[in-house]
Design a protein around this motif. Sequence first.
Motif, PDB file in Angstrom:
ATOM      1  N   GLN A   1       4.000   0.135  -3.961  1.00  0.00           N
ATOM      2  CA  GLN A   1       5.085   0.781  -4.690  1.00  0.00           C
ATOM      3  C   GLN A   1       5.092   2.300  -4.455  1.00  0.00           C
ATOM      4  OE1 GLN A   1       4.314  -0.303  -8.750  1.00  0.00           O
ATOM      5  NE2 GLN A   1       4.874  -2.456  -8.453  1.00  0.00           N
ATOM      6  N   PRO A   2       6.285   2.891  -4.290  1.00  0.00           N
ATOM      7  CA  PRO A   2       6.371   4.340  -4.100  1.00  0.00           C
ATOM      8  C   PRO A   2       6.248   5.130  -5.396  1.00  0.00           C
ATOM      9  CG  PRO A   2       8.557   3.406  -4.054  1.00  0.00           C
ATOM     10  CD  PRO A   2       7.593   2.239  -4.153  1.00  0.00           C
ATOM     11  N   ALA A   3       6.266   4.415  -6.530  1.00  0.00           N
ATOM     12  CA  ALA A   3       6.040   5.027  -7.847  1.00  0.00           C
ATOM     13  C   ALA A   3       7.042   6.152  -8.112  1.00  0.00           C
ATOM     14  CB  ALA A   3       4.589   5.501  -7.948  1.00  0.00           C
ATOM     15  N   SER A   4       6.555   7.264  -8.641  1.00  0.00           N
ATOM     16  CA  SER A   4       7.454   8.310  -9.116  1.00  0.00           C
ATOM     17  C   SER A   4       8.139   9.105  -8.013  1.00  0.00           C
ATOM     18  CB  SER A   4       6.696   9.274 -10.034  1.00  0.00           C
ATOM     19  OG  SER A   4       6.326   8.615 -11.227  1.00  0.00           O
ATOM     20  N   THR A   5       7.815   8.849  -6.757  1.00  0.00           N
ATOM     21  CA  THR A   5       8.574   9.491  -5.690  1.00  0.00           C
ATOM     22  C   THR A   5       9.997   8.938  -5.651  1.00  0.00           C
ATOM     23  OG1 THR A   5       7.836   7.878  -4.018  1.00  0.00           O
ATOM     24  CG2 THR A   5       6.521   9.885  -4.286  1.00  0.00           C
ATOM     25  N   PHE A   6      10.265   7.883  -6.432  1.00  0.00           N
ATOM     26  CA  PHE A   6      11.622   7.342  -6.530  1.00  0.00           C
ATOM     27  C   PHE A   6      12.478   8.139  -7.517  1.00  0.00           C
ATOM     28  CE2 PHE A   6      14.846   4.313  -8.080  1.00  0.00           C
ATOM     29  CZ  PHE A   6      15.371   3.875  -6.869  1.00  0.00           C
ATOM     30  N   LYS A   7      11.850   8.901  -8.399  1.00  0.00           N
ATOM     31  CA  LYS A   7      12.609   9.600  -9.437  1.00  0.00           C
ATOM     32  C   LYS A   7      13.677  10.551  -8.892  1.00  0.00           C
ATOM     33  CE  LYS A   7       9.084   9.184 -13.052  1.00  0.00           C
ATOM     34  NZ  LYS A   7       7.953   9.829 -13.734  1.00  0.00           N
TER      35      LYS A   7
ATOM     36  N   LEU B   1      10.688   3.890 -12.145  1.00  0.00           N
ATOM     37  CA  LEU B   1       9.280   4.190 -11.887  1.00  0.00           C
ATOM     38  C   LEU B   1       8.859   3.760 -10.496  1.00  0.00           C
ATOM     39  CD1 LEU B   1       7.699   3.208 -15.328  1.00  0.00           C
ATOM     40  CD2 LEU B   1       8.876   5.303 -14.641  1.00  0.00           C
ATOM     41  N   GLY B   2       9.808   3.382  -9.650  1.00  0.00           N
ATOM     42  CA  GLY B   2       9.480   3.039  -8.268  1.00  0.00           C
ATOM     43  C   GLY B   2       8.698   1.757  -8.139  1.00  0.00           C
ATOM     44  N   VAL B   3       9.198   0.673  -8.739  1.00  0.00           N
ATOM     45  CA  VAL B   3       8.442  -0.585  -8.760  1.00  0.00           C
ATOM     46  C   VAL B   3       8.688  -1.454  -7.529  1.00  0.00           C
ATOM     47  CG1 VAL B   3       8.362  -0.651 -11.267  1.00  0.00           C
ATOM     48  CG2 VAL B   3      10.267  -1.734 -10.083  1.00  0.00           C
ATOM     49  N   MET B   4       9.601  -1.054  -6.647  1.00  0.00           N
ATOM     50  CA  MET B   4       9.869  -1.826  -5.438  1.00  0.00           C
ATOM     51  C   MET B   4       8.848  -1.480  -4.355  1.00  0.00           C
ATOM     52  SD  MET B   4      11.287   1.232  -5.534  1.00  0.00           S
ATOM     53  CE  MET B   4      12.640   0.913  -6.667  1.00  0.00           C
ATOM     54  N   GLY B   5       8.822  -2.244  -3.283  1.00  0.00           N
ATOM     55  CA  GLY B   5       7.965  -1.900  -2.165  1.00  0.00           C
ATOM     56  C   GLY B   5       8.667  -0.920  -1.238  1.00  0.00           C
ATOM     57  N   ALA B   6       7.915  -0.024  -0.630  1.00  0.00           N
ATOM     58  CA  ALA B   6       8.500   0.940   0.304  1.00  0.00           C
ATOM     59  C   ALA B   6       7.418   1.439   1.246  1.00  0.00           C
ATOM     60  CB  ALA B   6       9.127   2.111  -0.441  1.00  0.00           C
ATOM     61  N   SER B   7       7.838   1.843   2.438  1.00  0.00           N
ATOM     62  CA  SER B   7       6.903   2.397   3.418  1.00  0.00           C
ATOM     63  C   SER B   7       7.045   3.911   3.463  1.00  0.00           C
ATOM     64  CB  SER B   7       7.195   1.825   4.807  1.00  0.00           C
ATOM     65  OG  SER B   7       8.440   2.306   5.295  1.00  0.00           O
ATOM     66  N   THR B   8       6.097   4.558   4.122  1.00  0.00           N
ATOM     67  CA  THR B   8       6.226   6.007   4.290  1.00  0.00           C
ATOM     68  C   THR B   8       7.428   6.334   5.180  1.00  0.00           C
ATOM     69  OG1 THR B   8       4.761   6.116   6.231  1.00  0.00           O
ATOM     70  CG2 THR B   8       3.727   6.311   4.055  1.00  0.00           C
TER      71      THR B   8
ATOM     72  N   GLY C   1       9.314  18.681  -3.159  1.00  0.00           N
ATOM     73  CA  GLY C   1       8.627  17.396  -3.026  1.00  0.00           C
ATOM     74  C   GLY C   1       8.400  16.731  -4.363  1.00  0.00           C
ATOM     75  N   LYS C   2       7.776  15.561  -4.306  1.00  0.00           N
ATOM     76  CA  LYS C   2       7.516  14.790  -5.518  1.00  0.00           C
ATOM     77  C   LYS C   2       6.240  13.978  -5.354  1.00  0.00           C
ATOM     78  CE  LYS C   2       8.401  13.301  -9.641  1.00  0.00           C
ATOM     79  NZ  LYS C   2       6.958  12.962  -9.799  1.00  0.00           N
ATOM     80  N   THR C   3       5.475  13.919  -6.440  1.00  0.00           N
ATOM     81  CA  THR C   3       4.260  13.106  -6.481  1.00  0.00           C
ATOM     82  C   THR C   3       4.577  11.711  -7.023  1.00  0.00           C
ATOM     83  OG1 THR C   3       3.796  13.899  -8.711  1.00  0.00           O
ATOM     84  CG2 THR C   3       2.796  15.123  -6.888  1.00  0.00           C
ATOM     85  N   GLY C   4       3.636  10.791  -6.825  1.00  0.00           N
ATOM     86  CA  GLY C   4       3.789   9.451  -7.365  1.00  0.00           C
ATOM     87  C   GLY C   4       2.469   8.716  -7.365  1.00  0.00           C
ATOM     88  N   THR C   5       2.194   7.979  -8.440  1.00  0.00           N
ATOM     89  CA  THR C   5       0.990   7.168  -8.528  1.00  0.00           C
ATOM     90  C   THR C   5       1.364   5.848  -9.174  1.00  0.00           C
ATOM     91  OG1 THR C   5      -0.241   9.221  -8.951  1.00  0.00           O
ATOM     92  CG2 THR C   5      -1.431   7.145  -9.258  1.00  0.00           C
ATOM     93  N   SER C   6       1.041   4.740  -8.533  1.00  0.00           N
ATOM     94  CA  SER C   6       1.563   3.441  -8.967  1.00  0.00           C
ATOM     95  C   SER C   6       0.644   2.730  -9.942  1.00  0.00           C
ATOM     96  CB  SER C   6       1.821   2.547  -7.753  1.00  0.00           C
ATOM     97  OG  SER C   6       0.591   2.121  -7.197  1.00  0.00           O
ATOM     98  N   GLU C   7       1.040   1.524 -10.290  1.00  0.00           N
ATOM     99  CA  GLU C   7       0.339   0.702 -11.277  1.00  0.00           C
ATOM    100  C   GLU C   7      -1.142   0.588 -10.949  1.00  0.00           C
ATOM    101  OE1 GLU C   7       0.610  -3.801 -13.153  1.00  0.00           O
ATOM    102  OE2 GLU C   7       1.779  -3.254 -11.409  1.00  0.00           O
TER     103      GLU C   7
ATOM    104  N   TRP D   1       1.069   8.951  -3.827  1.00  0.00           N
ATOM    105  CA  TRP D   1       2.000   9.493  -2.845  1.00  0.00           C
ATOM    106  C   TRP D   1       2.295  10.977  -3.052  1.00  0.00           C
ATOM    107  CZ3 TRP D   1       5.198   6.196   0.459  1.00  0.00           C
ATOM    108  CH2 TRP D   1       4.981   4.817   0.272  1.00  0.00           C
ATOM    109  N   PHE D   2       2.592  11.629  -1.943  1.00  0.00           N
ATOM    110  CA  PHE D   2       3.323  12.885  -2.009  1.00  0.00           C
ATOM    111  C   PHE D   2       4.338  12.851  -0.870  1.00  0.00           C
ATOM    112  CE2 PHE D   2       4.540  17.224  -1.176  1.00  0.00           C
ATOM    113  CZ  PHE D   2       4.800  17.685  -2.456  1.00  0.00           C
TER     114      PHE D   2
END
Length: 727
Positions: A376-382, A485-492, A567-573, A579-580
Amino acid sequence: MGRTGTSQARKGGRIRRLFTWKKLLGTFFVGCLLAMGAFYALYLMVPVPTANADATLQSNVYKYSNGKVMARTGKINREIVGLEKVPVAVQRAFVAAENKTFYKDHGVDIKGTIRAAWNTVTGKGKQGGSTITQQYVKNYYLSQDQTATRKLKEMVIALKVDQNMSKPEILAGYMNTSYYGRNAYGIQAAAQAYYGVDATRLTVGQGAYLASLLQAPSQYDWTSASPDGRKLVEERWNYVLDNMVEEGWLDTAQRTGMKFPVPHKPKAPKGLSGQSGYIVEAANQELMRQGVSEEDLKAGGWTVTLNIDEKKQKALVKSVDEQLEAKLDRKDDEKDATVQAGATSVDPKTGAIVAMYGGVGATEHWTNNATRRDYQPASTFKPIVLASALDNGAETQDGRKIGLGTVYDGTSKRPVVGSDIAFAPENEDDRSYGPVTVQKATNNSINSVYAQMIVDVGPTKAKQTAIALGMKDGADFGATPAMSLGVMGASTVDMAGAYATLDNHGVKVTPTLVKSAEHKERTADPVKSIGERVISRVAADTTTKAMQGVVQSGSGFRAAGDYYAAGKTGTSENNRSAWFVGYTPELVTAVGLFGEDAKGNQVTLTDTINPGRANGGRTPAQIWGAYTERALGGGSDTPFDLETDGTSGGDTVPTPTRTTGSPTPTATATDEATTPPEPTAPTVTTPPEPTTPTVTTPPEPTPTKTTDPALPPLPDGDSGVDGRTRD
């Protein structure tokens, strides 16, 4: 009997005299003689040709954007071995799979070949029926085309080959020229590719699997096959072994006790170690999406020029080694060994992927962490939610237009209002912020604000924006409040593309690896990397402005340097990914860390690279900063050229108009992308007439570059050590 009856009798007599059994038999024999004569003439006319191109494969050459060769593939991965190197039982498995009468026939199955040719001519699809000798002739001398002419040639040449070669020579030629998948040509390469052993050490079960593969190499590769594919290959495997028992080549008791030999996961061929293996495989996948067949690539002869910039590629690898690998003990620490890194860097003006990091090395960890979509990309989806709100002119529940200065209630676990699906996410460390602007909510990655914002926009509209920006739709991409909250799957690659579109002022950017692909006979069309406008420039640029705050004074402060950045940070479940994703005017880069154990299961990153959470504002941001500084030659004075909506997100704000009465969800969701509860019909209290809050709008700030990443204060909540909470 009347005249009519007499006439019919005379007519019947004439027919009987015309079609007597003697005449019919004579006609049949004459026809047979003519057919035999024609075939004999064809036999005399058709010579045994020299080997075709597929039998002597060329290599493919992959070059950096500067023309320097990065890798060669395709020519080496086949080693001819004599039949004495293949166990007799394995030889018989191939015969049992393809041609039980091989040792007795004369190289041709007349009935089977005629049936196959007829079905091809009449459009009933490609059919089997060829003997092992015919398949060897097809592999070594002819093409793979399924035409009547090629079938006739195949039969004639097979008869001649059967006269001039021994059965062991033909069987060896067949096993050595066949393609088994995984870039393996021949039995020796296949044994190594699937079981990591030489052909001499293959078991009967393993040999039966390799023989089964020849029917459909890609479909029957166990590690990548669909459930239906696995079922089919097991059925084929059993068919081969049962035939061996029937022919007396395998003992019934031994057959009964055999279990399907699951092959190893694929590994990169020699010569594709390090990052080269990841990049070559990703380039091949891109070429296949553009219409180049897998068989065409395997046959070789391609010169592929990549968009990879050699200097930037080295800078990315060095930055990961410096900021991550140097701090891990993969050999002796089981937790450290679970940390995987992936990254993709894109030129937002051209869409070129200028650098890619797929993992510790393609020969050590084959899965490409840059292209995988299982985390999950987490909060980088925000920021995508914000971009959608701005692009759609969305309003809050009480009628206020959403901008960077719009005030939201940042209370942790606050139930969203206006949704049919109950959702009340927890903020990082369960911290409540009270009234906050969208800018501050972005800086501090406040979950409760963005959960409400996506309801205000409409989850379906937010999803449409995400896909337009370049994210891929999937079964896990549900249009729900939890999507914020970026719950889908995503690649870099996906995230770099979406952010590159924002960096490119809303004009679609599709990341591309292949600059050009040329063959002596043809070329492949490159991917169109720059498309049409997908969101307004104001929406894209205002989102960029919001993310500048993340780097200047928010959770991404460790990414700051001698350049203008957003930029944006993200940390998943459960801290399974961190991520950054960020960009300068010249470069967009997505960095992700992923927790994966030796069995391929997702695990937490907590207490690995650092004590507590390995959140996106730590190591991913540090990798991003170190790489960006190197890639830009030490820094850059180029500022963002932004056309924003004029709003500002100052931190001094009044109490917002709040709407209450939303239902309390049955389960608490946090910024870990916890799966929300089943939808329940909420009882929503109609909000009062909107009132316009008095928001003090400070003057437009002048973007500044931060030269020392250690100067900004630690953002609120960044010191959390609980593995379940995140930014």
